[in-house]
Design a protein around this motif. Structure first.
Motif, short mmCIF file in Angstrom:
data_model
loop_
_atom_site.label_atom_id
_atom_site.label_comp_id
_atom_site.label_asym_id
_atom_site.label_seq_id
_atom_site.Cartn_x
_atom_site.Cartn_y
_atom_site.Cartn_z
N LEU A 15 18.57 -44.09 49.64
CA LEU A 15 17.60 -44.94 50.24
C LEU A 15 17.55 -45.33 51.40
CD1 LEU A 15 17.84 -47.03 46.71
CD2 LEU A 15 16.28 -45.08 47.38
N GLY A 16 16.64 -45.52 52.19
CA GLY A 16 16.55 -46.25 53.45
C GLY A 16 15.28 -46.91 53.75
N VAL A 17 15.42 -47.58 54.89
CA VAL A 17 14.23 -48.47 55.34
C VAL A 17 13.96 -48.13 56.74
CG1 VAL A 17 13.24 -50.71 55.58
CG2 VAL A 17 15.04 -50.29 53.60
N THR A 18 12.69 -47.88 56.80
CA THR A 18 12.07 -47.37 58.33
C THR A 18 10.65 -48.09 58.40
OG1 THR A 18 11.53 -45.71 59.91
CG2 THR A 18 11.15 -45.28 57.50
N ALA A 31 15.95 -36.87 58.00
CA ALA A 31 17.46 -36.61 57.83
C ALA A 31 17.87 -36.30 59.18
CB ALA A 31 16.97 -35.08 57.06
N ARG A 32 17.13 -35.95 60.29
CA ARG A 32 17.61 -35.78 61.31
C ARG A 32 18.28 -36.99 62.21
NH1 ARG A 32 17.06 -36.52 66.60
NH2 ARG A 32 14.99 -37.38 66.15
N LEU A 33 17.44 -38.20 61.89
CA LEU A 33 17.80 -39.37 62.29
C LEU A 33 19.20 -39.76 61.76
CD1 LEU A 33 14.42 -40.73 62.89
CD2 LEU A 33 15.94 -40.43 64.60
N CYS A 34 19.07 -39.60 60.41
CA CYS A 34 20.07 -40.18 59.77
C CYS A 34 21.47 -39.29 60.02
CB CYS A 34 20.03 -40.16 58.25
SG CYS A 34 18.92 -41.25 57.65
#
Length: 67
Positions: A15-18, A31-34
């Motif tokens: 889970l992520g927040v953007t 995915a690239r940023l993570c």
């Protein structure tokens, strides 16, 4: 995730927040940023565990120095 024969061996949910919109940051971009962030975290982990950088009390300017 699968083994070498293609058999499913586990599943992972992340889970992520953007603040980026879906049009601006699709699944591939997120995915690239993570991945990029974890590359930085791994380097910090190595520097801290190998050189005890966070425990250092030697200072130069505003940050610790690895000696």
């Amino acid at each position: 995730m699968s083994d070498l024969d293609g058999k499913l061996v586990s599943a992972v949910a992340v889970l992520g927040v953007t603040s980026a919109s879906a049009e601006r940051a699709g699944a591939g971009e997120l995915a690239r940023l993570c991945s990029g962030q974890w590359q930085l975290e791994v380097l910090h982990f190595l520097r801290d565990t190998l050189y005890a950088e966070d425990a250092s009390r030697v200072r130069t300017a505003s940050g610790p120095r690895v000696s």
